[in-house]
Design a protein around this motif. Sequence first.
Motif, PDB file in Angstrom:
ATOM      1  N   MET A   1      10.708 -11.698  12.491  1.00 45.18           N
ATOM      2  CA  MET A   1      10.058 -11.112  12.821  1.00 45.18           C
ATOM      3  C   MET A   1       8.692 -10.578  13.289  1.00 45.18           C
ATOM      4  SD  MET A   1       9.692  -7.699   9.733  1.00 45.18           S
ATOM      5  CE  MET A   1      10.975  -7.896   8.817  1.00 45.18           C
ATOM      6  N   GLY A   2       8.214  -9.671  14.337  1.00 48.09           N
ATOM      7  CA  GLY A   2       7.491  -9.743  15.249  1.00 48.09           C
ATOM      8  C   GLY A   2       6.120  -8.988  13.980  1.00 48.09           C
ATOM      9  N   ILE A   3       4.665  -9.076  14.372  1.00 49.58           N
ATOM     10  CA  ILE A   3       3.589  -8.235  13.856  1.00 49.58           C
ATOM     11  C   ILE A   3       3.884  -6.736  13.624  1.00 49.58           C
ATOM     12  CG2 ILE A   3       1.246  -7.511  13.821  1.00 49.58           C
ATOM     13  CD1 ILE A   3       0.638 -10.300  14.762  1.00 49.58           C
ATOM     14  N   GLU A   4       4.455  -6.164  14.976  1.00 49.68           N
ATOM     15  CA  GLU A   4       4.091  -4.351  15.045  1.00 49.68           C
ATOM     16  C   GLU A   4       5.652  -4.392  13.833  1.00 49.68           C
ATOM     17  OE1 GLU A   4       5.192  -2.152  18.492  1.00 49.68           O
ATOM     18  OE2 GLU A   4       4.431  -3.854  19.899  1.00 49.68           O
ATOM     19  N   GLU A   6       6.287  -6.220  11.123  1.00 52.30           N
ATOM     20  CA  GLU A   6       6.316  -6.602   9.910  1.00 52.30           C
ATOM     21  C   GLU A   6       5.108  -5.228   9.629  1.00 52.30           C
ATOM     22  OE1 GLU A   6       3.803 -10.000   9.086  1.00 52.30           O
ATOM     23  OE2 GLU A   6       5.603 -11.576  10.342  1.00 52.30           O
ATOM     24  N   ILE A   7       4.119  -4.139  10.317  1.00 58.05           N
ATOM     25  CA  ILE A   7       3.375  -3.642  10.207  1.00 58.05           C
ATOM     26  C   ILE A   7       4.313  -2.377   9.338  1.00 58.05           C
ATOM     27  CG2 ILE A   7       1.852  -2.084  10.969  1.00 58.05           C
ATOM     28  CD1 ILE A   7       0.606  -4.414  12.932  1.00 58.05           C
ATOM     29  N   GLU A   8       5.707  -2.147  10.403  1.00 59.52           N
ATOM     30  CA  GLU A   8       6.276  -0.929  10.174  1.00 59.52           C
ATOM     31  C   GLU A   8       6.726  -1.062   8.182  1.00 59.52           C
ATOM     32  OE1 GLU A   8       9.623   1.343  12.585  1.00 59.52           O
ATOM     33  OE2 GLU A   8       8.771  -0.298  14.157  1.00 59.52           O
ATOM     34  N   HIS A   9       7.228  -2.024   9.058  1.00 58.86           N
ATOM     35  CA  HIS A   9       7.666  -2.715   7.225  1.00 58.86           C
ATOM     36  C   HIS A   9       7.204  -2.367   5.904  1.00 58.86           C
ATOM     37  CE1 HIS A   9      10.593  -4.384   4.265  1.00 58.86           C
ATOM     38  NE2 HIS A   9       9.754  -5.313   4.072  1.00 58.86           N
ATOM     39  N   VAL A  10       6.238  -2.862   6.416  1.00 54.07           N
ATOM     40  CA  VAL A  10       4.970  -2.816   5.174  1.00 54.07           C
ATOM     41  C   VAL A  10       4.599  -0.915   5.093  1.00 54.07           C
ATOM     42  CG1 VAL A  10       2.570  -3.398   4.362  1.00 54.07           C
ATOM     43  CG2 VAL A  10       3.976  -5.225   5.566  1.00 54.07           C
ATOM     44  N   SER A  11       3.966  -0.331   6.315  1.00 54.15           N
ATOM     45  CA  SER A  11       3.672   0.674   6.130  1.00 54.15           C
ATOM     46  C   SER A  11       5.305   1.739   5.655  1.00 54.15           C
ATOM     47  CB  SER A  11       3.337   1.319   7.696  1.00 54.15           C
ATOM     48  OG  SER A  11       4.999   1.823   8.185  1.00 54.15           O
ATOM     49  N   LYS A  12       5.996   1.832   5.309  1.00 51.58           N
ATOM     50  CA  LYS A  12       7.177   1.700   5.156  1.00 51.58           C
ATOM     51  C   LYS A  12       7.139   1.504   3.380  1.00 51.58           C
ATOM     52  CE  LYS A  12      10.331   2.774   8.799  1.00 51.58           C
ATOM     53  NZ  LYS A  12      11.796   2.250   9.602  1.00 51.58           N
ATOM     54  N   LEU A  13       7.834   0.280   2.741  1.00 52.07           N
ATOM     55  CA  LEU A  13       7.225  -0.004   1.771  1.00 52.07           C
ATOM     56  C   LEU A  13       6.067   0.572   0.862  1.00 52.07           C
ATOM     57  CD1 LEU A  13       7.494  -4.343   2.081  1.00 52.07           C
ATOM     58  CD2 LEU A  13       9.562  -2.553   0.973  1.00 52.07           C
ATOM     59  N   HIS A  24      -2.084  -1.039  15.278  1.00 50.25           N
ATOM     60  CA  HIS A  24      -2.638  -2.264  14.091  1.00 50.25           C
ATOM     61  C   HIS A  24      -2.509  -3.589  14.578  1.00 50.25           C
ATOM     62  CE1 HIS A  24      -3.600   1.552  11.634  1.00 50.25           C
ATOM     63  NE2 HIS A  24      -2.575   2.249  12.592  1.00 50.25           N
ATOM     64  N   VAL A  25      -1.875  -3.816  15.332  1.00 48.89           N
ATOM     65  CA  VAL A  25      -1.516  -5.083  15.633  1.00 48.89           C
ATOM     66  C   VAL A  25      -2.523  -6.119  15.754  1.00 48.89           C
ATOM     67  CG1 VAL A  25      -0.690  -7.043  17.236  1.00 48.89           C
ATOM     68  CG2 VAL A  25       1.047  -4.471  16.634  1.00 48.89           C
ATOM     69  N   GLU A  26      -3.715  -5.696  16.857  1.00 49.98           N
ATOM     70  CA  GLU A  26      -5.162  -6.197  17.246  1.00 49.98           C
ATOM     71  C   GLU A  26      -6.098  -6.505  15.931  1.00 49.98           C
ATOM     72  OE1 GLU A  26      -7.193  -8.429  18.886  1.00 49.98           O
ATOM     73  OE2 GLU A  26      -5.548  -7.783  19.633  1.00 49.98           O
ATOM     74  N   LYS A  27      -5.921  -5.723  15.161  1.00 56.22           N
ATOM     75  CA  LYS A  27      -6.161  -5.840  13.616  1.00 56.22           C
ATOM     76  C   LYS A  27      -5.800  -6.697  12.594  1.00 56.22           C
ATOM     77  CE  LYS A  27      -8.106  -0.901  13.791  1.00 56.22           C
ATOM     78  NZ  LYS A  27      -8.013   0.495  12.855  1.00 56.22           N
TER      79      LYS A  27
END
Length: 89
Positions: A1-4, A6-13, A24-27
């Motif tokens: 799973m790429g960073i994008e 993972e960010i999408e997954h965490v934001s949904k959780l 948000h990827v660079e951050k």
Amino acid sequence: MGIEEEIEHVSKLMKIDIDDHKEHVEKVRMMISYFDILDSAGVESEEISVHEISLSNLRDDEYIPFNEKLIEQLKHYKGTYVRAPKMSS
């Protein structure tokens, strides 16, 4: 799973709406690189020296009687309650 992803997954959780996950990827990359720097510092092997104090150098505990009721000395005391200041958010 790429960073994008993972960010999408965490934001949904967390139930956070993020329109553009790419911004948000660079951050996240910067945070990960910072943690990599901390991991490479090797602080787990660092010893912390603490100045020891002999028990004979500590003061003796003394019981000092206090005849007044401390709760009655408080400014905002009413009945069995103490009124605390409002919390600002």
